[in-house]
Design a protein around this motif. Structure first.
Motif, PDB file in Angstrom:
ATOM      1  N   LYS A  53       0.814  -1.216   0.000  1.00  0.00           N
ATOM      2  CA  LYS A  53       0.000   0.000   0.000  1.00  0.00           C
ATOM      3  C   LYS A  53       0.845   1.263   0.000  1.00  0.00           C
ATOM      4  O   LYS A  53       0.332   2.357  -0.236  1.00  0.00           O
ATOM      5  CB  LYS A  53      -0.936  -0.010   1.222  1.00  0.00           C
ATOM      6  N   ILE A  54       2.129   1.112   0.278  1.00  0.00           N
ATOM      7  CA  ILE A  54       3.018   2.287   0.353  1.00  0.00           C
ATOM      8  C   ILE A  54       3.535   2.658  -1.040  1.00  0.00           C
ATOM      9  O   ILE A  54       3.375   1.897  -1.988  1.00  0.00           O
ATOM     10  CB  ILE A  54       4.176   2.034   1.334  1.00  0.00           C
ATOM     11  N   PRO A  55       4.156   3.833  -1.195  1.00  0.00           N
ATOM     12  CA  PRO A  55       4.686   4.236  -2.503  1.00  0.00           C
ATOM     13  C   PRO A  55       5.722   3.256  -3.044  1.00  0.00           C
ATOM     14  O   PRO A  55       6.447   2.610  -2.282  1.00  0.00           O
ATOM     15  CB  PRO A  55       5.326   5.596  -2.207  1.00  0.00           C
ATOM     16  N   THR A  56       5.773   3.157  -4.360  1.00  0.00           N
ATOM     17  CA  THR A  56       6.806   2.374  -5.030  1.00  0.00           C
ATOM     18  C   THR A  56       7.516   3.258  -6.045  1.00  0.00           C
ATOM     19  O   THR A  56       6.892   4.065  -6.741  1.00  0.00           O
ATOM     20  CB  THR A  56       6.228   1.131  -5.729  1.00  0.00           C
ATOM     21  N   LEU A  57       8.829   3.071  -6.118  1.00  0.00           N
ATOM     22  CA  LEU A  57       9.690   3.847  -7.007  1.00  0.00           C
ATOM     23  C   LEU A  57      10.141   2.992  -8.175  1.00  0.00           C
ATOM     24  O   LEU A  57      10.651   1.887  -7.979  1.00  0.00           O
ATOM     25  CB  LEU A  57      10.922   4.334  -6.234  1.00  0.00           C
ATOM     26  N   ASN A  58       9.963   3.490  -9.391  1.00  0.00           N
ATOM     27  CA  ASN A  58      10.540   2.819 -10.554  1.00  0.00           C
ATOM     28  C   ASN A  58      12.000   3.249 -10.661  1.00  0.00           C
ATOM     29  O   ASN A  58      12.306   4.360 -11.085  1.00  0.00           O
ATOM     30  CB  ASN A  58       9.789   3.191 -11.825  1.00  0.00           C
ATOM     31  N   LYS A  59      12.897   2.353 -10.238  1.00  0.00           N
ATOM     32  CA  LYS A  59      14.335   2.637 -10.255  1.00  0.00           C
ATOM     33  C   LYS A  59      14.902   2.146 -11.588  1.00  0.00           C
ATOM     34  O   LYS A  59      15.011   0.952 -11.832  1.00  0.00           O
ATOM     35  CB  LYS A  59      15.008   1.915  -9.081  1.00  0.00           C
ATOM     36  N   ASP A  60      15.221   3.080 -12.442  1.00  0.00           N
ATOM     37  CA  ASP A  60      15.744   2.745 -13.762  1.00  0.00           C
ATOM     38  C   ASP A  60      16.408   3.992 -14.326  1.00  0.00           C
ATOM     39  O   ASP A  60      16.363   5.061 -13.717  1.00  0.00           O
ATOM     40  CB  ASP A  60      14.603   2.277 -14.689  1.00  0.00           C
ATOM     41  N   PHE A  61      17.003   3.839 -15.471  1.00  0.00           N
ATOM     42  CA  PHE A  61      17.618   4.970 -16.166  1.00  0.00           C
ATOM     43  C   PHE A  61      16.573   5.495 -17.152  1.00  0.00           C
ATOM     44  O   PHE A  61      16.531   5.100 -18.316  1.00  0.00           O
ATOM     45  CB  PHE A  61      18.902   4.526 -16.869  1.00  0.00           C
ATOM     46  N   ILE A  62      15.723   6.387 -16.660  1.00  0.00           N
ATOM     47  CA  ILE A  62      14.588   6.865 -17.443  1.00  0.00           C
ATOM     48  C   ILE A  62      15.012   8.049 -18.312  1.00  0.00           C
ATOM     49  O   ILE A  62      15.483   9.071 -17.804  1.00  0.00           O
ATOM     50  CB  ILE A  62      13.424   7.238 -16.515  1.00  0.00           C
ATOM     51  N   ILE A  63      14.815   7.884 -19.617  1.00  0.00           N
ATOM     52  CA  ILE A  63      15.244   8.899 -20.573  1.00  0.00           C
ATOM     53  C   ILE A  63      14.156   9.225 -21.583  1.00  0.00           C
ATOM     54  O   ILE A  63      14.377  10.047 -22.481  1.00  0.00           O
ATOM     55  CB  ILE A  63      16.514   8.444 -21.335  1.00  0.00           C
ATOM     56  N   ASP A  64      12.975   8.615 -21.428  1.00  0.00           N
ATOM     57  CA  ASP A  64      11.931   8.772 -22.440  1.00  0.00           C
ATOM     58  C   ASP A  64      10.550   8.702 -21.790  1.00  0.00           C
ATOM     59  O   ASP A  64      10.360   7.993 -20.796  1.00  0.00           O
ATOM     60  CB  ASP A  64      12.070   7.669 -23.497  1.00  0.00           C
ATOM     61  N   GLN A  65       9.593   9.403 -22.387  1.00  0.00           N
ATOM     62  CA  GLN A  65       8.237   9.427 -21.871  1.00  0.00           C
ATOM     63  C   GLN A  65       7.607   8.035 -21.838  1.00  0.00           C
ATOM     64  O   GLN A  65       6.800   7.727 -20.958  1.00  0.00           O
ATOM     65  CB  GLN A  65       7.372  10.363 -22.724  1.00  0.00           C
ATOM     66  N   LYS A  66       7.983   7.184 -22.777  1.00  0.00           N
ATOM     67  CA  LYS A  66       7.420   5.837 -22.814  1.00  0.00           C
ATOM     68  C   LYS A  66       7.706   5.081 -21.515  1.00  0.00           C
ATOM     69  O   LYS A  66       6.877   4.287 -21.045  1.00  0.00           O
ATOM     70  CB  LYS A  66       7.967   5.058 -24.014  1.00  0.00           C
ATOM     71  N   GLN A  67       8.876   5.309 -20.943  1.00  0.00           N
ATOM     72  CA  GLN A  67       9.222   4.648 -19.679  1.00  0.00           C
ATOM     73  C   GLN A  67       8.357   5.157 -18.530  1.00  0.00           C
ATOM     74  O   GLN A  67       8.011   4.405 -17.624  1.00  0.00           O
ATOM     75  CB  GLN A  67      10.695   4.872 -19.350  1.00  0.00           C
TER      76      GLN A  67
END
Length: 265
Positions: free
Chosen positions: A109-123
């Motif tokens: 139920k708590i927040p989750t972080l997408n940990k990645d090298f995000i460089i594009d809106q699609k991600q």
């Protein structure tokens, strides 16, 4: 996959561009409902908060814990009082998967972080649909492209996400502040030299701004490191130490040290 130290970020970004080019576009749904990380950290400033990471492997250490049950690990983090769960989704260098983020986000139920090298809106769209409530944007991935960083930051905020903006030095911290970022991370691992030092976090505290919250990332393996950064940081991001701990709940609880703030918490 291990990478030559001098080529760490360069190699990952080259691979990430290929990955994004083949990634199908998704229509973003509504962001999963939970509390706002920023508000939580502001409301609990008297105690160092933990962002607990699900990470099976890394380029620096190789395999960390390949046999982990990711949902059991995540639910243990939540039970022990983690403020947020960080989920590695990079498949090549960290043996992660976007499916891990989806599975974990459905179970907690708590927040989750997408940990990645995000460089594009699609991600970003993919992260939303996988249940993320926070995404990571690494300033170093946008060298000489502040406009590109700002575009993705603005888009994520407009969608209802929170954004953890990661920095490594004074120049990047200045860019995070110029961006208007409210949640700022200081990575103790220099992505270009690969060196890890808590001093990296401590060197930047003089430039912090009172309205923001700050997270110290990497190189934290126990209470000694946690207590060292606690006076200055709202939270720490811990991955390897928790993934390798014999008693995950006990270790996470011990890391949540009281904050003896240098300034008013």
């Amino acid at each position: 996959m291990k990478i030559p130290k001098a080529k760490f970020l360069e190699t990952i970004l080259a691979q990430k561009r290929q990955e994004v080019a083949q990634m199908p576009a998704e229509k973003p749904q509504k962001v999963r409902q939970t509390y706002k990380l920023y508000d939580f950290l502001k409301q609990h400033e008297n105690q160092l908060q933990i962002i607990a990471e699900v990470k099976k492997a890394s380029p620096s250490l190789g395999d960390i814990n390949l046999d982990v049950d990711i949902t059991v690990q995540a639910k243990t983090y939540e039970k022990a009082g983690a403020a947020m769960i960080s989920v590695l989704t990079d498949p090549v260098f960290f043996k992660g998967d976007i499916a891990y983020l989806r599975e974990i986000s459905e179970k907690v139920k708590i927040p989750t972080l997408n940990k990645d090298f995000i460089i594009d809106q699609k991600q970003i769209d993919r992260a939303i649909n996988a249940g993320a409530t926070v995404i990571l944007l690494i300033v170093a991935c946008f060298e000489n492209d502040f406009a590109g960083l700002k575009k993705l930051y603005t888009y994520a905020i407009q969608q209802g996400l929170e954004v953890l903006v990661e920095t490594h030095n004074k120049a990047e911290l200045d860019l995070a502040h110029a961006l208007g970022a409210k949640i700022i991370g200081v990575n103790n691992r220099n992505l270009k030299t690969f060196e890890v030092s808590l001093q990296n976090s401590l060197d930047l505290v003089k430039d912090f701004q009172a309205e923001n919250v700050y997270i110290s990332e990497s190189g934290i393996f126990g209470t000694q490191e946690a207590e060292r950064v606690a006076p200055y940081f709202n939270a720490i991001l811990v991955g390897t130490a928790l993934m390798q701990a014999k008693n995950v709940e006990k270790m996470l609880t011990q890391l949540k040290t009281k904050r003896q703030c240098e300034k008013k918490c």
